[in-house]
Design a protein around this motif. Sequence first.
Motif, PDB file in Angstrom:
ATOM      1  N   UNK A  50       0.815  -1.216   0.000  1.00  0.00           N
ATOM      2  CA  UNK A  50       0.000   0.000   0.000  1.00  0.00           C
ATOM      3  C   UNK A  50       0.847   1.264   0.000  1.00  0.00           C
ATOM      4  N   UNK A  51       2.029   1.171   0.578  1.00  0.00           N
ATOM      5  CA  UNK A  51       2.885   2.344   0.734  1.00  0.00           C
ATOM      6  C   UNK A  51       3.573   2.770  -0.564  1.00  0.00           C
ATOM      7  N   UNK A  52       3.579   1.906  -1.573  1.00  0.00           N
ATOM      8  CA  UNK A  52       4.400   2.121  -2.761  1.00  0.00           C
ATOM      9  C   UNK A  52       4.150   3.478  -3.414  1.00  0.00           C
ATOM     10  N   UNK A  53       2.892   3.874  -3.508  1.00  0.00           N
ATOM     11  CA  UNK A  53       2.557   5.135  -4.180  1.00  0.00           C
ATOM     12  C   UNK A  53       3.110   6.352  -3.455  1.00  0.00           C
ATOM     13  N   UNK A  54       3.538   6.191  -2.215  1.00  0.00           N
ATOM     14  CA  UNK A  54       3.982   7.323  -1.405  1.00  0.00           C
ATOM     15  C   UNK A  54       5.504   7.378  -1.249  1.00  0.00           C
ATOM     16  N   UNK A  55       6.218   6.446  -1.880  1.00  0.00           N
ATOM     17  CA  UNK A  55       7.676   6.460  -1.789  1.00  0.00           C
ATOM     18  C   UNK A  55       8.259   5.869  -3.064  1.00  0.00           C
ATOM     19  N   UNK A  56       8.376   6.692  -4.072  1.00  0.00           N
ATOM     20  CA  UNK A  56       8.859   6.215  -5.369  1.00  0.00           C
ATOM     21  C   UNK A  56      10.298   5.718  -5.285  1.00  0.00           C
ATOM     22  N   UNK A  57      11.096   6.332  -4.415  1.00  0.00           N
ATOM     23  CA  UNK A  57      12.495   5.926  -4.281  1.00  0.00           C
ATOM     24  C   UNK A  57      12.601   4.487  -3.783  1.00  0.00           C
ATOM     25  N   UNK A  58      11.866   4.184  -2.732  1.00  0.00           N
ATOM     26  CA  UNK A  58      11.904   2.831  -2.193  1.00  0.00           C
ATOM     27  C   UNK A  58      11.203   1.842  -3.121  1.00  0.00           C
ATOM     28  N   UNK A  59      10.193   2.309  -3.835  1.00  0.00           N
ATOM     29  CA  UNK A  59       9.457   1.424  -4.735  1.00  0.00           C
ATOM     30  C   UNK A  59      10.301   0.981  -5.924  1.00  0.00           C
ATOM     31  N   UNK A  60      11.315   1.781  -6.279  1.00  0.00           N
ATOM     32  CA  UNK A  60      12.139   1.471  -7.447  1.00  0.00           C
ATOM     33  C   UNK A  60      13.480   0.844  -7.072  1.00  0.00           C
ATOM     34  N   UNK A  61      13.577   0.332  -5.849  1.00  0.00           N
ATOM     35  CA  UNK A  61      14.840  -0.246  -5.398  1.00  0.00           C
ATOM     36  C   UNK A  61      15.227  -1.421  -6.294  1.00  0.00           C
ATOM     37  N   UNK A  62      16.526  -1.564  -6.553  1.00  0.00           N
ATOM     38  CA  UNK A  62      17.024  -2.645  -7.388  1.00  0.00           C
ATOM     39  C   UNK A  62      16.984  -3.972  -6.640  1.00  0.00           C
ATOM     40  N   UNK A  63      16.852  -5.044  -7.397  1.00  0.00           N
ATOM     41  CA  UNK A  63      16.740  -6.381  -6.801  1.00  0.00           C
ATOM     42  C   UNK A  63      17.970  -6.719  -5.970  1.00  0.00           C
ATOM     43  N   UNK A  64      19.148  -6.376  -6.471  1.00  0.00           N
ATOM     44  CA  UNK A  64      20.374  -6.715  -5.754  1.00  0.00           C
ATOM     45  C   UNK A  64      20.442  -6.012  -4.402  1.00  0.00           C
ATOM     46  N   UNK A  65      20.077  -4.751  -4.373  1.00  0.00           N
ATOM     47  CA  UNK A  65      20.087  -4.008  -3.112  1.00  0.00           C
ATOM     48  C   UNK A  65      19.046  -4.561  -2.147  1.00  0.00           C
ATOM     49  N   UNK A 104      10.682  -6.914  -0.793  1.00  0.00           N
ATOM     50  CA  UNK A 104      11.800  -7.498  -0.043  1.00  0.00           C
ATOM     51  C   UNK A 104      12.496  -6.403   0.764  1.00  0.00           C
ATOM     52  N   UNK A 105      12.766  -5.293   0.105  1.00  0.00           N
ATOM     53  CA  UNK A 105      13.416  -4.165   0.775  1.00  0.00           C
ATOM     54  C   UNK A 105      12.551  -3.652   1.928  1.00  0.00           C
ATOM     55  N   UNK A 106      11.274  -3.538   1.656  1.00  0.00           N
ATOM     56  CA  UNK A 106      10.282  -3.136   2.656  1.00  0.00           C
ATOM     57  C   UNK A 106      10.354  -4.059   3.871  1.00  0.00           C
ATOM     58  N   UNK A 107      10.350  -5.357   3.639  1.00  0.00           N
ATOM     59  CA  UNK A 107      10.369  -6.333   4.724  1.00  0.00           C
ATOM     60  C   UNK A 107      11.671  -6.270   5.513  1.00  0.00           C
ATOM     61  N   UNK A 108      12.790  -6.075   4.804  1.00  0.00           N
ATOM     62  CA  UNK A 108      14.083  -6.005   5.485  1.00  0.00           C
ATOM     63  C   UNK A 108      14.168  -4.790   6.396  1.00  0.00           C
TER      64      UNK A 108
END
Length: 525
Positions: A277-292, A313-317
């Motif tokens: 749900x948070x994705x629309x409010x944080x474009x930077x975190x939403x576009x994180x690369x798979x490796x990171x 995955x980034x969100x969960x970490x």
Amino acid sequence: MLTSDKLGEFFGGGGGDRAFSNAGVAFTVTALAGLALAAAVLYTTRGRLKSPWSRRKRKNALSPRQWRSLFAPDGKLRDGGVKFLKKVRSGGVDPSIRAEVWPFLLGVYELNSTKDEREKLRTRRRKEYEKLRRQCRRLLKCSNGGTSSYENSMNFIQGMDSADSEDVVSARESLSSEESPSVEYSDHPNSGLLEGEAGSRRVTEPNISDTDSMDSDSSDDPEVSQTFPSTEGNEENDPDKEDSSSKTEVQSQLRSTEDFATWQRIIRLDAVRANGEWVAYSSTQASVLDDKARRSADAVGLKDYDHLEPYRIFHAARLVAILEAYALYDPEIGYCQGMSDLLSPIITVIIDDYEAFWCFVGFMRKARHNFRLDEVGIRRQLSRVSKIIKCKDSHLYKHLEKLQAEDCFFVYRMVVVLFRRELTFEQTICLWEVMWADQAAIRAKIGKSAWSRIRLRAPPTDDLLLYAIAASVLQRRKQIIEKYSSMDEIIRECNSMSGHLDVWKLLDDAHNLVVTLHDKIETPF
């Protein structure tokens, strides 16, 4: 202005035929009136079809320009922050500056702090958070090594001596979970009301010696007031003394690493179930690369995440990292279902984990009472909601009494996760910002007189949330009185509020209740 001649010409009759012109006037007036009525009906119908969020025109949020103008040359907020809090209270905060504003609202920075003071505090707080993360990693390593509880504890304590020699892993790791299915390991007696997020065991021994002036919910509870660490005024403390006392506190008060191991397991289960749900409010975190994203997951020992998109995955970490650190910071509470709901908006707005952590600590200063195993804080808040309803609407209260629902247990979920399930993501943030502004005013000792000078009738209250909850019930008094004959039906009605609340109308009603009932409600009961 349209004359009869012009109207006649409009309909093609010319100005010479008076009878036709008069008839044209009558017809035109009737036609225009019909069109106006049709437009009004259409507008009203469309208004009803819009989301509740659009029904009331929100006052302008605190803008970046206004925010910058509030500071004096030394970095202090002018007039003690009164104008700042007034603006937030009436319209919230512009999304582009939330990351700067929230630390002030949540007590991470005092309203009268200078820029230099905040910079020094920021540096020290970063180190404190990184130390907590190192401790979390040691406990996780011990747990994964299969050693006994005693060996885990000894390894953890001995490992603290070399904490500063270990590489500091970047603290970019955590967010929040929502909509978790029911699980078997919930120890919380009322977990069903939260629709099944994971509960957990909590340490009940005192943890940290620093005392803090607590909010109204804990002022009469010496155990709570003595165990929760202060987040204010710490810049005057000696960091070396804090470091030396930290080991003693953990040795004597972290009863067993079994508690932390339980929290770690449940946090990870919640983390991988977190929605987007948070994705629309944080474009930077939403576009994180798979490796990171995968590096972040590995850094906190997250598993079973291959089915998730990189941003989740980034969100969960990130969620795991901050909630684990908080469990160590406040082991009396540890981790419990619902806490991830409160963290999610904070992590979405604030990119740096150490700063998000301290904002969460500030938020939990009051919200932590919702997660005590004895539920003293929850019962006290439900009792206050009941009293507000009783004072405002005796007829509704008598009906609740008849249904044996006067304890207002049907709003349990609203109290625990602060309307997080009943409002949209953006609405939640707006409600919390107004609530935080009230709490910040109380911390800064801005009382009734200051509010009256800025033409706000409702005095600040620590319990604006409870007034809002009561207002949401009062808005549905007709349905409750006429249609419902059991507590279960009222619970279903409250759960059905999700997505159908007008947050600014709700806040208006809540402030009206504060104006009329504050003096009655705020007295001890």
